[in-house]
Write a protein that holds these residues in place. Structure first.
Motif, PDB file in Angstrom:
ATOM      1  N   PHE A  97       1.128  -1.176   0.162  1.00  0.00           N
ATOM      2  CA  PHE A  97       0.265  -0.208   0.255  1.00  0.00           C
ATOM      3  C   PHE A  97       0.780   1.056  -0.098  1.00  0.00           C
ATOM      4  O   PHE A  97       1.463   1.697   0.886  1.00  0.00           O
ATOM      5  N   VAL A  98       0.717   2.410  -0.973  1.00  0.00           N
ATOM      6  CA  VAL A  98       1.164   3.205  -0.772  1.00  0.00           C
ATOM      7  C   VAL A  98       0.467   4.399  -1.010  1.00  0.00           C
ATOM      8  O   VAL A  98      -1.015   4.710  -2.296  1.00  0.00           O
ATOM      9  N   GLY A  99       0.803   6.003  -0.007  1.00  0.00           N
ATOM     10  CA  GLY A  99      -0.567   6.058   0.204  1.00  0.00           C
ATOM     11  C   GLY A  99      -0.096   8.020   0.908  1.00  0.00           C
ATOM     12  O   GLY A  99       1.226   7.501   0.871  1.00  0.00           O
ATOM     13  N   THR A 198       1.964   8.203 -13.895  1.00  0.00           N
ATOM     14  CA  THR A 198       2.954   7.249 -13.082  1.00  0.00           C
ATOM     15  C   THR A 198       3.816   7.345 -11.679  1.00  0.00           C
ATOM     16  O   THR A 198       4.272   6.857 -11.362  1.00  0.00           O
ATOM     17  N   ALA A 199       3.242   8.748 -11.965  1.00  0.00           N
ATOM     18  CA  ALA A 199       4.459   9.244 -10.770  1.00  0.00           C
ATOM     19  C   ALA A 199       2.946  10.345  -9.604  1.00  0.00           C
ATOM     20  O   ALA A 199       2.008  11.022 -10.530  1.00  0.00           O
ATOM     21  N   GLY A 200       3.487   9.650  -8.725  1.00  0.00           N
ATOM     22  CA  GLY A 200       2.038  10.875  -8.142  1.00  0.00           C
ATOM     23  C   GLY A 200       1.041   9.799  -7.383  1.00  0.00           C
ATOM     24  O   GLY A 200       0.395  10.644  -6.876  1.00  0.00           O
ATOM     25  N   THR A 201       0.765   8.870  -7.716  1.00  0.00           N
ATOM     26  CA  THR A 201      -0.655   8.247  -7.461  1.00  0.00           C
ATOM     27  C   THR A 201      -0.719   7.594  -6.573  1.00  0.00           C
ATOM     28  O   THR A 201       0.632   6.856  -5.530  1.00  0.00           O
ATOM     29  N   ALA A 202      -1.537   7.577  -5.778  1.00  0.00           N
ATOM     30  CA  ALA A 202      -2.028   7.629  -4.631  1.00  0.00           C
ATOM     31  C   ALA A 202      -3.615   7.797  -4.051  1.00  0.00           C
ATOM     32  O   ALA A 202      -3.991   8.580  -4.448  1.00  0.00           O
ATOM     33  N   PRO A 203      -4.120   6.429  -3.843  1.00  0.00           N
ATOM     34  CA  PRO A 203      -3.286   5.324  -3.402  1.00  0.00           C
ATOM     35  C   PRO A 203      -2.654   5.099  -4.767  1.00  0.00           C
ATOM     36  O   PRO A 203      -3.615   4.662  -5.750  1.00  0.00           O
ATOM     37  N   PHE A 204      -1.818   3.365  -3.942  1.00  0.00           N
ATOM     38  CA  PHE A 204      -1.114   2.082  -5.038  1.00  0.00           C
ATOM     39  C   PHE A 204      -1.191   1.186  -4.013  1.00  0.00           C
ATOM     40  O   PHE A 204      -1.040   1.301  -3.145  1.00  0.00           O
ATOM     41  N   VAL A 205      -2.444   0.445  -4.821  1.00  0.00           N
ATOM     42  CA  VAL A 205      -2.433  -1.123  -3.751  1.00  0.00           C
ATOM     43  C   VAL A 205      -2.071  -2.124  -4.911  1.00  0.00           C
ATOM     44  O   VAL A 205      -2.701  -1.947  -5.921  1.00  0.00           O
ATOM     45  N   ASP A 206      -0.692  -3.402  -4.560  1.00  0.00           N
ATOM     46  CA  ASP A 206      -0.276  -4.016  -5.426  1.00  0.00           C
ATOM     47  C   ASP A 206      -0.716  -5.198  -4.301  1.00  0.00           C
ATOM     48  O   ASP A 206      -0.326  -5.291  -3.571  1.00  0.00           O
ATOM     49  N   VAL A 207      -1.476  -6.007  -5.192  1.00  0.00           N
ATOM     50  CA  VAL A 207      -2.413  -6.825  -4.017  1.00  0.00           C
ATOM     51  C   VAL A 207      -1.078  -8.119  -4.554  1.00  0.00           C
ATOM     52  O   VAL A 207      -2.015  -9.575  -5.723  1.00  0.00           O
ATOM     53  N   ALA A 208       0.211  -8.563  -4.525  1.00  0.00           N
ATOM     54  CA  ALA A 208       0.512  -9.634  -4.620  1.00  0.00           C
ATOM     55  C   ALA A 208       0.919  -9.718  -6.234  1.00  0.00           C
ATOM     56  O   ALA A 208       1.482 -10.950  -6.917  1.00  0.00           O
ATOM     57  N   GLY A 209       1.116  -8.710  -6.932  1.00  0.00           N
ATOM     58  CA  GLY A 209       0.777  -8.987  -8.246  1.00  0.00           C
ATOM     59  C   GLY A 209      -0.284  -9.060  -8.824  1.00  0.00           C
ATOM     60  O   GLY A 209      -0.155  -9.854 -10.535  1.00  0.00           O
ATOM     61  N   ARG A 210      -1.392  -9.593  -8.241  1.00  0.00           N
ATOM     62  CA  ARG A 210      -2.418 -10.223  -8.999  1.00  0.00           C
ATOM     63  C   ARG A 210      -3.723  -8.867  -9.440  1.00  0.00           C
ATOM     64  O   ARG A 210      -4.297  -9.093 -10.044  1.00  0.00           O
ATOM     65  N   LEU A 211      -3.947  -7.526  -8.695  1.00  0.00           N
ATOM     66  CA  LEU A 211      -4.733  -7.032  -8.516  1.00  0.00           C
ATOM     67  C   LEU A 211      -4.068  -5.623  -8.584  1.00  0.00           C
ATOM     68  O   LEU A 211      -2.860  -5.747  -7.160  1.00  0.00           O
ATOM     69  N   VAL A 212      -4.089  -4.538  -9.409  1.00  0.00           N
ATOM     70  CA  VAL A 212      -3.486  -2.849  -8.671  1.00  0.00           C
ATOM     71  C   VAL A 212      -5.077  -2.249  -8.479  1.00  0.00           C
ATOM     72  O   VAL A 212      -5.927  -2.396  -9.302  1.00  0.00           O
ATOM     73  N   ALA A 213      -4.865  -1.238  -7.384  1.00  0.00           N
ATOM     74  CA  ALA A 213      -5.813  -0.571  -7.573  1.00  0.00           C
ATOM     75  C   ALA A 213      -5.218   0.940  -7.293  1.00  0.00           C
ATOM     76  O   ALA A 213      -3.942   0.789  -6.617  1.00  0.00           O
ATOM     77  N   VAL A 214      -5.304   2.166  -7.696  1.00  0.00           N
ATOM     78  CA  VAL A 214      -5.289   3.199  -8.039  1.00  0.00           C
ATOM     79  C   VAL A 214      -5.661   4.444  -7.487  1.00  0.00           C
ATOM     80  O   VAL A 214      -5.131   5.687  -7.699  1.00  0.00           O
TER      81      VAL A 214
END
Length: 304
Positions: A97-99, A198-214
């Motif tokens: 999680f990046v926020g 590409t830059a400044g995306t928040a939130p960024f959620v990477d679920v183990a390389g299976r799902l991504v939410a931005v």
């Protein structure tokens, strides 16, 4: 004697200039090298055990009854990644999680993420948070993953909060952390696929390389004007009605929205853990999310 007198004032003037220059150099050097003590963001309060218990003990029947849709409410599904290398840490699937604490969409996304993660492990340390007052959807109650503690036999959680929620003396939000090169690469690679930048995306959620939410799975408006305890109560016992926030007709379906997005995130985690634990991954709510997202449904299971 007449020839020597003009020279003395000249020498005195030049000495004064040199002294002034040395003084200026000294001031510039001090300004460039002196490090003032930064104003550290206030330590957030520890999340109430009562709130965490409610979010961690949502009845399975609630997940199943809500599924992945909420009548009258728009939800934003995460993007499924295909053919990507698994994201792992400590030998287990990793949720990244990046926020930023000031970000209202980050604030909204943490709610279903906490609920989903609580199905696979437990939080040992979690703190309260609130989005900034001077932004859209101000003062949205949430949590912060800065210094989060989480244990699970199935996965790991990495929480990166880039900025605080309070404006510092220089008029900006104090930085709390920076992305590692590997994390920055993930954001740059997958955020555009999910509709982010590409830059400044928040939130960024990477679920183990299976799902991504931005972005958040639902609008932060569903959380407006409520306390953290009130939202936790709605998640534990979501209202069956639906309505538009501010319409005055019915209460916003906050709890249902959190549960529906938690089912989506849970489906991505299950895809990474080999459908473990089966009590979660074979549940009706997660199977509904599998079908809605296009993830494989566990053998022998159906969404019925």
């Amino acid at each position: 004697m007449a020839e020597g007198r003009p020279g003395r004032p000249a020498r005195l003037a030049w000495g004064a200039v040199v002294a002034i220059l040395l003084g200026v150099v000294g001031l510039v050097t001090y300004a460039l090298t002196h490090v003032s003590s930064p104003t550290a963001p206030a330590t957030p309060a520890v999340t109430s055990p009562a709130v965490l218990v409610k979010l961690s003990t949502v009845p399975p029947a609630t997940f199943d009854s809500v599924g992945v849709s909420v009548p009258g409410t728009s939800l934003t599904a995460p993007t499924v990644l295909a053919g990507q290398a698994p994201l792992t840490a400590q030998g287990k699937p990793e949720v990244l999680f990046v926020g930023a604490v000031f970000c209202p969409f980050c604030a909204a996304e943490r709610w279903p993420l906490v609920v989903a993660l609580a199905r696979f492990g437990r939080f040992t340390e979690l703190h309260d948070g609130m989005s900034a007052a001077l932004t859209i959807f101000p003062n949205t109650p949430t949590f912060t993953f800065d210094g989060v503690g989480y244990v699970s036999r199935y996965l790991t959680l990495t929480g990166v909060e880039l900025y605080s929620d309070t404006i510092g003396p220089d008029g900006t939000y104090p930085r709390l952390a920076r992305l590692t090169p590997a994390q920055a690469t993930l954001v740059a690679r997958y955020a555009p696929q999910a509709g982010g930048t590409t830059a400044g995306t928040a939130p960024f959620v990477d679920v183990a390389g299976r799902l991504v939410a931005v972005t958040s799975g639902f609008s932060p408006a569903l959380l407006a004007g409520q306390s953290q305890a009130q939202i936790a109560n709605e998640v534990a016992t979501p209202a069956t009605g639906s309505g538009t926030p501010g319409s005055g007709t019915t209460a916003p379906p906050t709890g249902q929205a959190v549960i529906a997005v938690a089912n989506q995130l849970s489906a991505g985690i299950c895809a990474a853990t080999g459908q473990q634990p089966s009590s979660v991954c074979r549940s009706k709510g997660v199977r509904s999310a599998d079908l809605a997202l296009g993830l494989p449904v566990p053998a022998g299971a159906s969404a019925g």
